[in-house]
Scaffold this motif. Sequence first.
Motif: not given
Length: 595
Positions: A253-266
Amino acid sequence: MKKVIFLFLLSTVLISCKKEVKGDDAPDVSKDFAQLLADFNEEGLVLNPIKATNAGDNRFNDQYPNFLSQDYKAKKKAYYTKYKGKLNAIPDSLLDETERMTKDVLLWDCDINLGEFNFKKDLMPIDQMWSKNLDFNKWASGATSQPFKTVADYEHWLTRVDAYLVWLNSAKENMKTGIAEGYVLPKSLTLKVIPQFEILSTAALEDNLYYSPVTNFPESFTEEEKATLTEAYTSMVKNKIIPASKAMVEFLKEDYLPAGKEDFGIAKVTPLGQAYYNFQIKKYTTTTMTADEIHELGLSEVARIRGEMEEVKKEVGFEGDLNAFFEFVRTKKDLMPFTERSQVIAWYDSIHKVMLPQLDQLFSKQPKTEFEVRRTEPFREKSAAANYSPGALDGSRPGIFYTPIPVVTDYNIFNKESLFLHEAIPGHHFQVSFQQENENLPDFRRTLWYSAYGEGWALYVESMGRELGLYKDPYQYFGMLSSEIHRAVRLVVDTGLHAKGWSREAAIQYCLENEAIPIAKIESEIERYMANPGQALSYKIGQLKIMELRDKAEASLGEKFDIRAFHDQVLETGCIPLQFLEEKIDRWIDNTKKQ
């Protein structure tokens, strides 16, 4: 006299040369080759005890390697490199046809496993569907291949949990490195992972998945043994599983989710790039097809199957368009006939009885492994799909077709005859059981899995429903077409996401326009393709290859064609890359012509 002696010596030399060329020393080579295969299998089980447990080999049930450690990865790389070298040192001319296929299969397996070292996928070790923590959680239930029959079994699991938590901590450390280097799951997938750890961190002790074995002690246990194990499992859940799960939730919740992108292709989401997707295509289709070729094939198959669907729509007298018919079938109450879960199981048993006479016309034998239909365990059925769980190699555990029945009155049967063919008989149960029961195969091949072959076979047998006495109801035939178009859509959407720049929304829209499944299921499917690029391609590619080979055999052999013999040829060698299957069928066609 000298001439006679000379001719005798010459003939001796020629015979010796012939033996060397023709391989008359093959028995020794065969013995050495068999030992190499046995060593490969045994070292592989030691390296990966998960395979052993799933196969019913209980020697390593207390072990769980840290698959993410540098030491483990070095051992794995050395293992495949060593056996690739050993195999290449053996001339094909000294092996018989069966041995050459085994050599080819093992070389392919070595190459594909070594190829994975070219990518940093281990910096993304956890996702919502495919990662090792989910497999481990299934073991924790006590309802799958991890045994809980003896006190030693219960103690082995406690030790294995400790080793698993080492892996889980390494997974979190790798994910931290992944954040720094740009290898992070898309946000939409992380949002699905978080609840999987939350439930383990918040459930009451008695409801915690890892406490499940305590609620199912064998009757043979003494009260003292039960008390000791209850205390140990209570401590394990409270002091190990719950804290580790809470820590993972906090990190996600605190570290990993904020680092993710909204794009989807690998290629857009991570530095893995297009090369990784190309590798995944090869791994899962076992072909040299390109993303563009697969995408165009998918578009063609979707168009063809839609045409057949239109014919069914006309047959039942529905006057709306195909998309309206999708919704009609999804919600038709006549296709939801059950009020008790036991009725669902009985319905599947009745399908099996209908097929039995026809099975003997299409297959020369039946598996020895027992078979059962079961409701998916309640703890996982809300989010689970129907699946097949293979029996044990020694026959001690039956093959099981699990079907989730969370709300029995909503259980729609329009696509369930084809589902049974795919997951159960003669799909995965036949394919897996015949492979495991074939003692002529080396041990490593009896549990080998290639998705293009295994899933391709299961989808191929869906098309055999009418030959098996099923699909008499047009809605059931429409269900088969729905299952097939779902796999065809995957060819379009998977390549669209990972090779053509499609957005998640575009992929969802394409599915909605071409499938009779609800939006929630479609979203889950899209996220599946995002988590494991290329896997979804294997079903249709494998099915089409088997159908192509059947058509070729029928056309080439004419009256000599025997469908049972063809199925024997496809099934007897177990999972192999499609190229080797085609070569095998071609040889069988040529040999049959000569008879």
